[in-house]
Scaffold this motif. Structure first.
Motif, PDB file in Angstrom:
ATOM      1  N   GLN A 171       1.214  -1.678  -0.082  1.00 56.23           N
ATOM      2  CA  GLN A 171      -0.101   0.208  -0.138  1.00 56.23           C
ATOM      3  C   GLN A 171       0.649   1.102   0.302  1.00 56.23           C
ATOM      4  O   GLN A 171       0.227   2.393  -0.888  1.00 56.23           O
ATOM      5  N   CYS A 174      -5.931   2.125   5.507  1.00 61.84           N
ATOM      6  CA  CYS A 174      -5.931   2.545   4.336  1.00 61.84           C
ATOM      7  C   CYS A 174      -4.374   3.861   4.137  1.00 61.84           C
ATOM      8  O   CYS A 174      -5.197   4.436   5.481  1.00 61.84           O
ATOM      9  N   CYS A 202      -5.751   7.034  -0.470  1.00 59.77           N
ATOM     10  CA  CYS A 202      -7.748   6.384  -0.719  1.00 59.77           C
ATOM     11  C   CYS A 202      -8.525   7.409  -0.551  1.00 59.77           C
ATOM     12  O   CYS A 202      -8.140   8.379   0.394  1.00 59.77           O
TER      13      CYS A 202
END
Length: 224
Positions: A59, A170, A193
């Motif tokens: 991520q 996130c 995000c």
């Protein structure tokens, strides 16, 4: 490299919406590859825990969009202190699995934290394993990797000092903005995000109090 291993949490595209509509932006990547940061992951982590760490790495790598990239590998078994010192001197980071008996967890703010990051241009990310419980390890480690990238604490979201599962799901816009400032990167070329309506902020959700304070770590915490 550990980051090339499959991670069930991230098998789908990061830009594909979650069931509730949250997803990552898609901005064009730079023409050339940016700086790499080496991570050395403790072999004491279980396969499931490694999977969650890989999810956090992927991520952040997606959010940094090629300007900065984590490269992760497993730490050799019983590494000598000279190797650990060399990793730090070279700008690398050791992600260590410890428990609450470790000195880092018994002094100062470490007595209440889920994880502690020490160092600036290389150091340690200590995950205090017996305090994680049913919390999402990916969210905890993503917070710590934000410190590795130079972000301090924020009043909300991923970089808030108090653990919240909803806000650690996130990497939000404000967390990316903190890193962009620290790394001197163009924010509009990074990713973060967003919600179904394009919001930058994750929804706040009430959470039952834990038996101890769920504070995570200041960027420059020092072992004592």
């Amino acid at each position: 490299l550990l980051s090339t291993l499959p991670a069930s949490a991230t098998e789908r595209s990061l830009t594909a919406p979650y069931n509730d509509g949250w997803h990552y932006t898609q901005h064009a990547s730079p023409a050339s590859t940016g700086r790499a940061i080496d991570l050395f992951v403790d072999r004491d982590f279980s396969p499931y825990e490694r999977d969650r760490i890989v999810s956090a790495i992927r991520q952040w790598n997606y959010a940094m969009n090629g300007f900065v990239q984590f490269q992760a590998r497993l730490l050799p078994e019983n590494p000598p202190s000279t190797m650990l010192a060399q990793i730090r001197r070279s700008g690398g980071w050791v992600v260590a699995r410890v428990d609450s008996r470790h000195p880092i967890a018994q002094h100062g703010e470490g007595t209440h934290e889920l994880a502690v990051t020490t160092g600036s241009r290389g150091g340690f990310v200590y995950v205090i394993s017996d305090r994680i419980g049913n919390r999402d390890l990916s969210g905890v480690v993503m917070h710590e990797f934000g410190h590795v990238l130079g972000a301090g604490h924020d009043s909300w979201g991923l970089m808030a000092p108090v653990y919240n599962a909803a806000m650690g799901r996130c990497i939000d816009h404000d967390a990316v903005s903190l890193v962009a400032d620290a790394q001197r990167l163009p924010l509009n070329q990074l990713n973060w995000c967003v919600g179904p309506g394009g919001e930058f902020r994750a929804p706040q959700q009430a959470q039952a109090p834990a038996p101890y304070a769920d504070y995570r770590t200041p960027m420059a915490a020092r072992p004592r």
